[in-house]
Design an enzyme around this catalytic site. Structure first.
Site, PDB file in Angstrom:
ATOM      1  N   GLY A  12      24.274 -21.474 -55.397  1.00  0.00           N
ATOM      2  CA  GLY A  12      25.247 -22.163 -55.820  1.00  0.00           C
ATOM      3  C   GLY A  12      26.303 -22.922 -55.450  1.00  0.00           C
ATOM      4  N   ASN A  14      26.162 -25.616 -53.683  1.00  0.00           N
ATOM      5  CA  ASN A  14      26.815 -27.185 -54.471  1.00  0.00           C
ATOM      6  C   ASN A  14      26.831 -27.314 -55.712  1.00  0.00           C
ATOM      7  OD1 ASN A  14      24.682 -28.710 -52.891  1.00  0.00           O
ATOM      8  ND2 ASN A  14      23.198 -27.842 -53.278  1.00  0.00           N
ATOM      9  N   ARG A  66       7.298 -23.179 -70.931  1.00  0.00           N
ATOM     10  CA  ARG A  66       8.287 -24.078 -70.664  1.00  0.00           C
ATOM     11  C   ARG A  66       9.170 -24.984 -71.490  1.00  0.00           C
ATOM     12  NH1 ARG A  66       8.353 -24.097 -65.214  1.00  0.00           N
ATOM     13  NH2 ARG A  66       7.097 -23.181 -64.097  1.00  0.00           N
ATOM     14  N   MET A  91      15.864 -23.789 -59.271  1.00  0.00           N
ATOM     15  CA  MET A  91      14.237 -23.821 -59.428  1.00  0.00           C
ATOM     16  C   MET A  91      13.258 -23.957 -59.659  1.00  0.00           C
ATOM     17  SD  MET A  91      14.888 -24.087 -55.992  1.00  0.00           S
ATOM     18  CE  MET A  91      15.863 -23.780 -54.362  1.00  0.00           C
ATOM     19  N   HIS A 110      18.447 -32.440 -53.631  1.00  0.00           N
ATOM     20  CA  HIS A 110      16.688 -31.803 -53.154  1.00  0.00           C
ATOM     21  C   HIS A 110      17.116 -31.937 -51.522  1.00  0.00           C
ATOM     22  CE1 HIS A 110      12.786 -31.010 -52.189  1.00  0.00           C
ATOM     23  NE2 HIS A 110      12.433 -31.955 -51.358  1.00  0.00           N
ATOM     24  N   ASP A 142      13.084 -37.295 -63.481  1.00  0.00           N
ATOM     25  CA  ASP A 142      11.611 -37.965 -64.394  1.00  0.00           C
ATOM     26  C   ASP A 142      10.745 -36.412 -64.981  1.00  0.00           C
ATOM     27  OD1 ASP A 142      10.199 -37.741 -61.990  1.00  0.00           O
ATOM     28  OD2 ASP A 142      10.303 -40.303 -62.306  1.00  0.00           O
ATOM     29  N   GLY A 144       7.998 -36.559 -62.714  1.00  0.00           N
ATOM     30  CA  GLY A 144       7.202 -35.281 -62.125  1.00  0.00           C
ATOM     31  C   GLY A 144       8.401 -34.484 -61.562  1.00  0.00           C
ATOM     32  N   LYS A 173      25.860 -28.631 -45.181  1.00  0.00           N
ATOM     33  CA  LYS A 173      26.869 -29.365 -45.701  1.00  0.00           C
ATOM     34  C   LYS A 173      26.576 -30.626 -45.844  1.00  0.00           C
ATOM     35  CE  LYS A 173      28.801 -27.350 -41.560  1.00  0.00           C
ATOM     36  NZ  LYS A 173      28.392 -26.776 -40.144  1.00  0.00           N
TER      37      LYS A 173
HETATM   38  C1  GAR Z   1      19.783 -26.033 -51.436  1.00  0.00           C
HETATM   39  O1  GAR Z   1      19.855 -26.299 -50.590  1.00  0.00           O
HETATM   40  C2  GAR Z   1      19.220 -27.624 -52.255  1.00  0.00           C
HETATM   41  O2  GAR Z   1      19.285 -28.776 -52.072  1.00  0.00           O
HETATM   42  C3  GAR Z   1      17.660 -26.427 -52.777  1.00  0.00           C
HETATM   43  O3  GAR Z   1      18.289 -25.238 -53.281  1.00  0.00           O
HETATM   44  C4  GAR Z   1      18.929 -25.029 -52.364  1.00  0.00           C
HETATM   45  C5  GAR Z   1      20.617 -24.026 -53.494  1.00  0.00           C
HETATM   46  O4  GAR Z   1      21.306 -24.185 -52.250  1.00  0.00           O
HETATM   47  N1  GAR Z   1      17.031 -27.486 -54.029  1.00  0.00           N
HETATM   48  C6  GAR Z   1      15.707 -27.717 -54.059  1.00  0.00           C
HETATM   49  O5  GAR Z   1      15.543 -27.385 -52.865  1.00  0.00           O
HETATM   50  C7  GAR Z   1      15.436 -28.244 -55.323  1.00  0.00           C
HETATM   51  N2  GAR Z   1      13.672 -28.261 -55.234  1.00  0.00           N
HETATM   52  P1  GAR Z   1      23.323 -23.456 -53.368  1.00  0.00           P
HETATM   53  O6  GAR Z   1      22.571 -22.820 -55.000  1.00  0.00           O
HETATM   54  O7  GAR Z   1      23.859 -22.926 -52.757  1.00  0.00           O
HETATM   55  O8  GAR Z   1      22.780 -24.975 -54.346  1.00  0.00           O
END
Ligand code: GAR
Length: 202
Positions: A12, A14, A66, A91, A110, A142, A144, A173
Site C-alpha cells: 500500500g 502508493n 470474478r 492484484m 503500473h 478498461d 483489457g 519512487k
Molecule cells: C507497485 O509497484 C504497483 O505499480 C504494482 O504493484 C506495486 C504495489 O506497491 N502494480 C502492479 O504491478 C499492477 N499490475 P504498493 O502496494 O506499495 O503500492
C-alpha cells in the site's frame, strides 16, 4: 470534493503516498473515503486504520466467479458515492461489472512503460528484455489488462547492475510522484479522454 476509493492487495505504499499528498494539500479538493482490499492481511490496511480511513475487505479467495465478486464490490461501494477509484497494487483483473459502474473513473498505476511489460513482474520482464529505460504508467482501466488510455508516464534509467529489487525501488519512487500528479490532474478537471488519447488541459 472528489471522493476516492483506493484498492490495494498488499503493502500500500502508493495509497499512503496519495493520502500524504492529500493531507499536505498537494492534491487538492480530494479525500480518500474508503480503502478496499481483496486480502484481509494487506499491510496497507494497518496504515488506513491508523489514519482513520474506512476500510472494506472482501476476501477474493471466497469467490470463484470474478463477475460476482465485482458485483459485491459495486454494492459495498455504493454508500460512499465514489467519484474515482485508484487501483494501487490491486492484484486482480477487474471485470466489466466494475468498469460499467465506474466508467472512466477507474485508474491504475503500473510499474513499466506501457504497452511494454503488462501483467505481473513488470520490472523483472523489463530487466530480462534488456531495456535501457523503464518507468511507470498511470492509465484508465478498461476491459483489457493494463491496456487503457494513458494519462501520464515517468521514465527511469535501467543500470547494468540493476536487480529486480533495485529497479523496482527506483521505479516506485517515481510511481509515488506520478500517481499524485495524475490524481491532481483529474480532481482539477484537466483530464480529457478521447478514445485512446488523453489530453491535459492547459
Ligand atoms: C507497485 O509497484 C504497483 O505499480 C504494482 O504493484 C506495486 C504495489 O506497491 N502494480 C502492479 O504491478 C499492477 N499490475 P504498493 O502496494 O506499495 O503500492
Amino acid at each position: 470534493m472528489t471522493r476516492i476509493a483506493v484498492f490495494i492487495s498488499g503493502r500500500g505504499s502508493n495509497f499512503m503516498a496519495l493520502h500524504e499528498n492529500i493531507k499536505k494539500g498537494i492534491i487538492k479538493d480530494a479525500e480518500i473515503s474508503v480503502v478496499f482490499s481483496n486480502k484481509e492481511d494487506a499491510k496497507g490496511l494497518d496504515y488506513a486504520k491508523k489514519e482513520n480511513i474506512e476500510v472494506i475487505v472482501i476476501p477474493s479467495k471466497d469467490y470463484n466467479n470474478r463477475q460476482e465478486y465485482d458485483k459485491k464490490i459495486v454494492e459495498a461501494l455504493k454508500p460512499y458515492n465514489i467519484d474515482l477509484i485508484c487501483l494501487a497494487g490491486y492484484m486482480r483483473i477487474v471485470t466489466h461489472e466494475l468498469i460499467k459502474a465506474y466508467e472512466n473513473k477507474i485508474i491504475n498505476i503500473h510499474p513499466a512503460l506501457l504497452p511494454s511489460f503488462k501483467g505481473l513482474h513488470a520490472q523483472k520482464q523489463a530487466l530480462e528484455y534488456g531495456v535501457k529505460y523503464s518507468g511507470c504508467t498511470v492509465h484508465f482501466v478498461d476491459d483489457g489488462m493494463d491496456s487503457g488510455a494513458i494519462i501520464l508516464q515517468k521514465i527511469v534509467e535501467v543500470y547494468d547492475d540493476d536487480t529486480e529489487d533495485t529497479l523496482s525501488e527506483r521505479i516506485l519512487k517515481q510511481e509515488h510522484i506520478a500517481y499524485s500528479e495524475a490524481v491532481s490532474l483529474i480532481t482539477s478537471g484537466k483530464v480529457v479522454i478521447n478514445g485512446r488519447k488523453v489530453s491535459i488541459k492547459g
